[in-house]
Design a protein around this motif. Structure first.
Motif, PDB file in Angstrom:
ATOM      1  N   ARG A 164       0.742   4.503  -2.967  1.00 44.12           N
ATOM      2  CA  ARG A 164      -0.708   4.366  -2.815  1.00 44.12           C
ATOM      3  C   ARG A 164      -1.378   4.444  -4.173  1.00 44.12           C
ATOM      4  O   ARG A 164      -1.059   5.313  -4.987  1.00 44.12           O
TER       5      ARG A 164
ATOM      6  N   GLU B 192      -7.197   3.697  -3.738  1.00 41.24           N
ATOM      7  CA  GLU B 192      -7.450   4.161  -2.375  1.00 41.24           C
ATOM      8  C   GLU B 192      -7.420   5.675  -2.220  1.00 41.24           C
ATOM      9  O   GLU B 192      -7.965   6.204  -1.259  1.00 41.24           O
TER      10      GLU B 192
ATOM     11  N   ASN C  99      -1.863  -3.265   7.525  1.00 43.63           N
ATOM     12  CA  ASN C  99      -1.632  -3.280   6.098  1.00 43.63           C
ATOM     13  C   ASN C  99      -1.720  -4.687   5.552  1.00 43.63           C
ATOM     14  O   ASN C  99      -1.386  -5.654   6.230  1.00 43.63           O
ATOM     15  N   GLU C 100      -2.150  -4.787   4.284  1.00 49.98           N
ATOM     16  CA  GLU C 100      -2.233  -6.100   3.654  1.00 49.98           C
ATOM     17  C   GLU C 100      -0.854  -6.676   3.391  1.00 49.98           C
ATOM     18  O   GLU C 100      -0.697  -7.889   3.287  1.00 49.98           O
TER      19      GLU C 100
ATOM     20  N   LYS D 238      -5.403  -6.121  -8.037  1.00 46.97           N
ATOM     21  CA  LYS D 238      -4.667  -4.877  -7.851  1.00 46.97           C
ATOM     22  C   LYS D 238      -3.306  -5.125  -7.232  1.00 46.97           C
ATOM     23  O   LYS D 238      -3.106  -6.057  -6.458  1.00 46.97           O
TER      24      LYS D 238
ATOM     25  N   THR E 190      -0.645  -4.166  -4.607  1.00 49.25           N
ATOM     26  CA  THR E 190      -0.594  -3.525  -3.290  1.00 49.25           C
ATOM     27  C   THR E 190       0.842  -3.608  -2.780  1.00 49.25           C
ATOM     28  O   THR E 190       1.474  -4.663  -2.855  1.00 49.25           O
TER      29      THR E 190
END
Lengths: 114, 110
Positions: free
Chosen positions: A44, A59, B2-3, B97, B99
Motif C-alpha cells: 500500500r 492511500e 481493486n484496480e 502512481k 498500484t
C-alpha cells in the motif's frame, strides 16, 4: 552499483518514538515512493514524489511524513510510532525523463513497534 | 474492487509444469511490471511491459492493452521459482502512481 539503498533493515521502536527510514537512489529517477506491506493487504502506497520539492499522499499517509530535497533521497519519517505501524516498508523508484522504466526497490525495513 | 486483480491467489505446481499467472487492471496505464518476492526477501523486477511480449530465460510476460490484461508464464517450473509474484501498474497520467495487485503465492514441489 546502481539501485535503491534503504536503511535500516530492522528496527524496533517503543510506542511514541520517532524515526526516519532512509531511501536513496543513484539512477536519476524522478518518481520515488514508500509502501508498507502487511499480511493479506499487499503493498500500500504511503507517500510518493515525482521530483525534488514535490510530494503527495498515497492511500495510507497518516502518521508518516516525507520530504524530497534532492532527486536522490526520499526519507520517510514516523512522527510518533504506534503498534499499528508495525510492518515491512519498501522504498521504490522509477521514471527517467518522464518515461516509465524498470522499477527498483530497496531491500525493505522490518519495523516492530512495541 | 481493486484496480489491479491477480489470479490465482495461490498456485501449487509440480516441478516441470507450465505455469500461468494472470493480471487484470481497470485503469489506463503507462506501464505494467511483474515483480518477484521470495519469502522474507526483497522485491525484484522481472519485466516492465507497455505492449506485446517479453521473454527472459524461462519467463515470458505478455500484455493486451485493449483487454487490460497481462499474463506471466513460467516454463519448466523449478522449486526455486517458489515465490510471490506481484503485478503492478503505473497509472496512465504523467508520472502515474504505482498500484499493486495482491500477489500470487507460487509453490513448486520437486
Amino acid at each position: 552499483n546502481a539501485g535503491v539503498t534503504q536503511t535500516p533493515k530492522f528496527q524496533v521502536l517503543k510506542t511514541g518514538q520517532s524515526m526516519t527510514l532512509q531511501c536513496a537512489q543513484d539512477m536519476n529517477h524522478e518518481y520515488m515512493s514508500w509502501y508498507r506491506q502487511d499480511p493479506g493487504m499487499g503493498l500500500r502506497l504511503i507517500h510518493y514524489s515525482v521530483g525534488a520539492g514535490i510530494t503527495d499522499q498515497g492511500e495510507v499517509p497518516n502518521g508518516y511524513n516525507v520530504s524530497r530535497s534532492t532527486t536522490e533521497d526520499f526519507p520517510l519519517r514516523l512522527l510518533s510510532a504506534a503498534p499499528s505501524q508495525t510492518s515491512v516498508y519498501f522504498c521504490a523508484s522509477s521514471y527517467q525523463g518522464g518515461i516509465a522504466v524498470e522499477a527498483f526497490f530497496g531491500q525493505g525495513t522490518r519495523l516492530t513497534v512495541v | 474492487k481493486n484496480e489491479v486483480e491477480q489470479s490465482p491467489q495461490n498456485l501449487t505446481a509440480q516441478e516441470g509444469e507450465f505455469i500461468t499467472i494472470n493480471c487484470s487492471y481497470s485503469v489506463g496505464i503507462s506501464a505494467l511490471h511483474w515483480l518477484q518476492q521470495h519469502p522474507g526477501g526483497g522485491i525484484v523486477s522481472l519485466f516492465m511491459l507497455s505492449s506485446g511480449k517479453k521473454k527472459h530465460g524461462r519467463l515470458i510476460a505478455t500484455i493486451n492493452i485493449q483487454e487490460k490484461h497481462s499474463s506471466l508464464h513460467i516454463t519448466a517450473s523449478h522449486p526455486r521459482d517458489s515465490a510471490v509474484y506481484i503485478c503492478a501498474v503505473h497509472g496512465g497520467t504523467s508520472y502515474g502512481k504505482l498500484t499493486f495487485g495482491q500477489g500470487t503465492i507460487l509453490t513448486v514441489h520437486p
